[in-house]
Design a protein around this motif. Structure first.
Motif, PDB file in Angstrom:
ATOM      1  N   VAL A 156      39.901  55.623  46.380  1.00  0.00           N
ATOM      2  CA  VAL A 156      38.997  55.301  45.275  1.00  0.00           C
ATOM      3  C   VAL A 156      39.473  55.963  43.985  1.00  0.00           C
ATOM      4  O   VAL A 156      39.432  55.368  42.905  1.00  0.00           O
ATOM      5  CB  VAL A 156      37.557  55.735  45.604  1.00  0.00           C
ATOM      6  N   LEU A 157      39.957  57.211  44.083  1.00  0.00           N
ATOM      7  CA  LEU A 157      40.466  57.918  42.915  1.00  0.00           C
ATOM      8  C   LEU A 157      41.685  57.201  42.331  1.00  0.00           C
ATOM      9  O   LEU A 157      41.824  57.083  41.105  1.00  0.00           O
ATOM     10  CB  LEU A 157      40.826  59.358  43.291  1.00  0.00           C
ATOM     11  N   ALA A 158      42.550  56.708  43.203  1.00  0.00           N
ATOM     12  CA  ALA A 158      43.724  55.970  42.735  1.00  0.00           C
ATOM     13  C   ALA A 158      43.305  54.693  42.015  1.00  0.00           C
ATOM     14  O   ALA A 158      43.849  54.341  40.961  1.00  0.00           O
ATOM     15  CB  ALA A 158      44.644  55.653  43.911  1.00  0.00           C
ATOM     16  N   TRP A 159      42.317  53.994  42.592  1.00  0.00           N
ATOM     17  CA  TRP A 159      41.816  52.774  41.947  1.00  0.00           C
ATOM     18  C   TRP A 159      41.184  53.094  40.589  1.00  0.00           C
ATOM     19  O   TRP A 159      41.354  52.361  39.629  1.00  0.00           O
ATOM     20  CB  TRP A 159      40.786  52.095  42.852  1.00  0.00           C
ATOM     21  N   GLN A 160      40.445  54.228  40.540  1.00  0.00           N
ATOM     22  CA  GLN A 160      39.809  54.608  39.282  1.00  0.00           C
ATOM     23  C   GLN A 160      40.857  54.921  38.211  1.00  0.00           C
ATOM     24  O   GLN A 160      40.681  54.573  37.042  1.00  0.00           O
ATOM     25  CB  GLN A 160      38.915  55.819  39.494  1.00  0.00           C
ATOM     26  N   THR A 161      41.952  55.552  38.613  1.00  0.00           N
ATOM     27  CA  THR A 161      43.031  55.853  37.663  1.00  0.00           C
ATOM     28  C   THR A 161      43.631  54.572  37.106  1.00  0.00           C
ATOM     29  O   THR A 161      43.856  54.445  35.894  1.00  0.00           O
ATOM     30  CB  THR A 161      44.126  56.688  38.355  1.00  0.00           C
ATOM     31  N   LEU A 162      43.869  53.608  37.977  1.00  0.00           N
ATOM     32  CA  LEU A 162      44.401  52.323  37.530  1.00  0.00           C
ATOM     33  C   LEU A 162      43.405  51.603  36.627  1.00  0.00           C
ATOM     34  O   LEU A 162      43.793  50.990  35.626  1.00  0.00           O
ATOM     35  CB  LEU A 162      44.756  51.452  38.737  1.00  0.00           C
ATOM     36  N   ALA A 163      42.128  51.676  36.981  1.00  0.00           N
ATOM     37  CA  ALA A 163      41.095  51.025  36.167  1.00  0.00           C
ATOM     38  C   ALA A 163      41.015  51.671  34.784  1.00  0.00           C
ATOM     39  O   ALA A 163      40.846  50.984  33.776  1.00  0.00           O
ATOM     40  CB  ALA A 163      39.744  51.104  36.868  1.00  0.00           C
ATOM     41  N   ASP A 164      41.134  53.006  34.730  1.00  0.00           N
ATOM     42  CA  ASP A 164      41.107  53.702  33.437  1.00  0.00           C
ATOM     43  C   ASP A 164      42.277  53.275  32.562  1.00  0.00           C
ATOM     44  O   ASP A 164      42.128  53.088  31.344  1.00  0.00           O
ATOM     45  CB  ASP A 164      41.154  55.220  33.661  1.00  0.00           C
ATOM     46  N   GLN A 165      43.447  53.124  33.173  1.00  0.00           N
ATOM     47  CA  GLN A 165      44.620  52.689  32.414  1.00  0.00           C
ATOM     48  C   GLN A 165      44.434  51.266  31.897  1.00  0.00           C
ATOM     49  O   GLN A 165      44.773  50.962  30.746  1.00  0.00           O
ATOM     50  CB  GLN A 165      45.869  52.783  33.289  1.00  0.00           C
ATOM     51  N   ALA A 166      43.867  50.408  32.750  1.00  0.00           N
ATOM     52  CA  ALA A 166      43.611  49.029  32.328  1.00  0.00           C
ATOM     53  C   ALA A 166      42.599  48.986  31.198  1.00  0.00           C
ATOM     54  O   ALA A 166      42.732  48.220  30.244  1.00  0.00           O
ATOM     55  CB  ALA A 166      43.118  48.200  33.515  1.00  0.00           C
ATOM     56  N   ALA A 167      41.565  49.845  31.287  1.00  0.00           N
ATOM     57  CA  ALA A 167      40.539  49.885  30.247  1.00  0.00           C
ATOM     58  C   ALA A 167      41.121  50.328  28.923  1.00  0.00           C
ATOM     59  O   ALA A 167      40.764  49.805  27.869  1.00  0.00           O
ATOM     60  CB  ALA A 167      39.408  50.825  30.661  1.00  0.00           C
ATOM     61  N   THR A 168      42.030  51.291  28.962  1.00  0.00           N
ATOM     62  CA  THR A 168      42.674  51.758  27.735  1.00  0.00           C
ATOM     63  C   THR A 168      43.480  50.639  27.091  1.00  0.00           C
ATOM     64  O   THR A 168      43.460  50.458  25.872  1.00  0.00           O
ATOM     65  CB  THR A 168      43.586  52.961  28.031  1.00  0.00           C
ATOM     66  N   ILE A 169      44.185  49.865  27.920  1.00  0.00           N
ATOM     67  CA  ILE A 169      44.966  48.730  27.400  1.00  0.00           C
ATOM     68  C   ILE A 169      44.041  47.691  26.774  1.00  0.00           C
ATOM     69  O   ILE A 169      44.305  47.170  25.689  1.00  0.00           O
ATOM     70  CB  ILE A 169      45.802  48.103  28.534  1.00  0.00           C
ATOM     71  N   ILE A 170      42.931  47.399  27.460  1.00  0.00           N
ATOM     72  CA  ILE A 170      41.974  46.423  26.937  1.00  0.00           C
ATOM     73  C   ILE A 170      41.389  46.898  25.610  1.00  0.00           C
ATOM     74  O   ILE A 170      41.277  46.145  24.643  1.00  0.00           O
ATOM     75  CB  ILE A 170      40.847  46.177  27.961  1.00  0.00           C
ATOM     76  N   GLN A 171      41.014  48.181  25.563  1.00  0.00           N
ATOM     77  CA  GLN A 171      40.430  48.741  24.353  1.00  0.00           C
ATOM     78  C   GLN A 171      41.420  48.710  23.195  1.00  0.00           C
ATOM     79  O   GLN A 171      41.072  48.341  22.073  1.00  0.00           O
ATOM     80  CB  GLN A 171      39.970  50.170  24.615  1.00  0.00           C
ATOM     81  N   THR A 172      42.681  49.076  23.472  1.00  0.00           N
ATOM     82  CA  THR A 172      43.712  49.069  22.432  1.00  0.00           C
ATOM     83  C   THR A 172      43.954  47.659  21.917  1.00  0.00           C
ATOM     84  O   THR A 172      44.074  47.426  20.711  1.00  0.00           O
ATOM     85  CB  THR A 172      45.028  49.654  22.979  1.00  0.00           C
ATOM     86  N   SER A 173      44.002  46.705  22.845  1.00  0.00           N
ATOM     87  CA  SER A 173      44.194  45.308  22.443  1.00  0.00           C
ATOM     88  C   SER A 173      43.051  44.828  21.574  1.00  0.00           C
ATOM     89  O   SER A 173      43.253  44.129  20.568  1.00  0.00           O
ATOM     90  CB  SER A 173      44.318  44.432  23.690  1.00  0.00           C
ATOM     91  N   SER A 174      41.821  45.212  21.954  1.00  0.00           N
ATOM     92  CA  SER A 174      40.648  44.810  21.170  1.00  0.00           C
ATOM     93  C   SER A 174      40.693  45.404  19.770  1.00  0.00           C
ATOM     94  O   SER A 174      40.372  44.730  18.786  1.00  0.00           O
ATOM     95  CB  SER A 174      39.377  45.256  21.902  1.00  0.00           C
ATOM     96  N   LEU A 175      41.107  46.668  19.666  1.00  0.00           N
ATOM     97  CA  LEU A 175      41.206  47.316  18.359  1.00  0.00           C
ATOM     98  C   LEU A 175      42.246  46.633  17.493  1.00  0.00           C
ATOM     99  O   LEU A 175      42.052  46.456  16.292  1.00  0.00           O
ATOM    100  CB  LEU A 175      41.538  48.797  18.531  1.00  0.00           C
ATOM    101  N   HIS A 176      43.377  46.242  18.112  1.00  0.00           N
ATOM    102  CA  HIS A 176      44.412  45.535  17.363  1.00  0.00           C
ATOM    103  C   HIS A 176      43.891  44.205  16.840  1.00  0.00           C
ATOM    104  O   HIS A 176      44.165  43.805  15.704  1.00  0.00           O
ATOM    105  CB  HIS A 176      45.648  45.316  18.238  1.00  0.00           C
ATOM    106  N   GLN A 177      43.123  43.499  17.686  1.00  0.00           N
ATOM    107  CA  GLN A 177      42.560  42.213  17.279  1.00  0.00           C
ATOM    108  C   GLN A 177      41.568  42.392  16.134  1.00  0.00           C
ATOM    109  O   GLN A 177      41.553  41.612  15.184  1.00  0.00           O
ATOM    110  CB  GLN A 177      41.886  41.540  18.467  1.00  0.00           C
ATOM    111  N   GLU A 178      40.723  43.435  16.228  1.00  0.00           N
ATOM    112  CA  GLU A 178      39.759  43.696  15.162  1.00  0.00           C
ATOM    113  C   GLU A 178      40.466  44.036  13.858  1.00  0.00           C
ATOM    114  O   GLU A 178      40.062  43.586  12.784  1.00  0.00           O
ATOM    115  CB  GLU A 178      38.830  44.846  15.574  1.00  0.00           C
TER     116      GLU A 178
END
Length: 202
Positions: A70-92
């Protein structure tokens, strides 16, 4: 999943229909900063969590997901969330830059003319570009007649679709959506696919 007290019956039934018997739900979160106070010339910041969604991981048989997994999955999810957030900021940022460019171009274009028709034509064209739409119409509200008098109708297809000539009068009694906007001073989004929409407003 069958014995989990964290799922209600409808949610459990939904995942059963998908053929899942074991399920892990990993929050998709990213860090964000909130300005909480100003002290002298410094800003104090409090880290907060920006909830973006969730990652669902399922298996078709009974399983026990260990803490390390579960911790490994959470780490991957956090990395994915950071990418999504960065992409959203770039779009804004790109959107804001585009809007600022349109405003600057509009201001420059308007400065070259004092004629109302030319100003309205430029404004309609720039609004169409800024909003990424197919056209824009600008009308003046004649309160005495409770009607809209069209000033300019700009279309990106050059007017091959339905257009109205300048000076066309539309009675607000025949345009319920526009009537609501003007009298209640609230914006409204009208969909042509809505069966309750008056097609004469398009």
């Amino acid at each position: 999943m069958d014995t989990s007290e964290q799922l209600d019956d409808s949610t459990r039934q939904f995942f059963r229909q998908l053929g899942l018997r074991s399920l892990a739900i990993i929050p998709l979160t990213a860090r964000k900063r909130i300005i909480t106070a100003r002290l002298s010339s410094r800003e104090t910041e409090k880290p907060a969590t920006d909830w973006l969604g969730a990652v669902l991981i399922g298996r078709d048989g009974p399983s026990v997901f260990g803490d390390e997994l579960v911790l490994a999955w959470q780490t991957l999810a956090d990395q994915a969330a950071t990418i999504i957030q960065t992409s959203s900021l770039h779009q804004e940022t790109h959107q804001r830059l585009r809007e600022l460019t349109v405003l600057r171009n509009t201001s420059e274009a308007l400065s070259f003319s004092l004629e109302v028709p030319a100003i309205l034509r430029t404004a309609a064209r720039q609004l169409t570009a800024a909003l990424l739409v197919d056209g824009c119409a600008i009308s003046i509200w004649d309160r005495e007649r409770d009607a809209l008098e069209l000033q300019i109708h700009f279309s990106v297809d050059g007017g091959h679709g339905k257009t109205w000539a300048p000076g066309t009068i539309h009675q607000l009694a025949d345009m319920p959506s526009a009537n609501t906007v003007l009298h209640n001073r609230i914006p409204i989004v009208v969909q042509a696919s809505d069966p309750d929409t008056n097609q004469e407003e398009f």
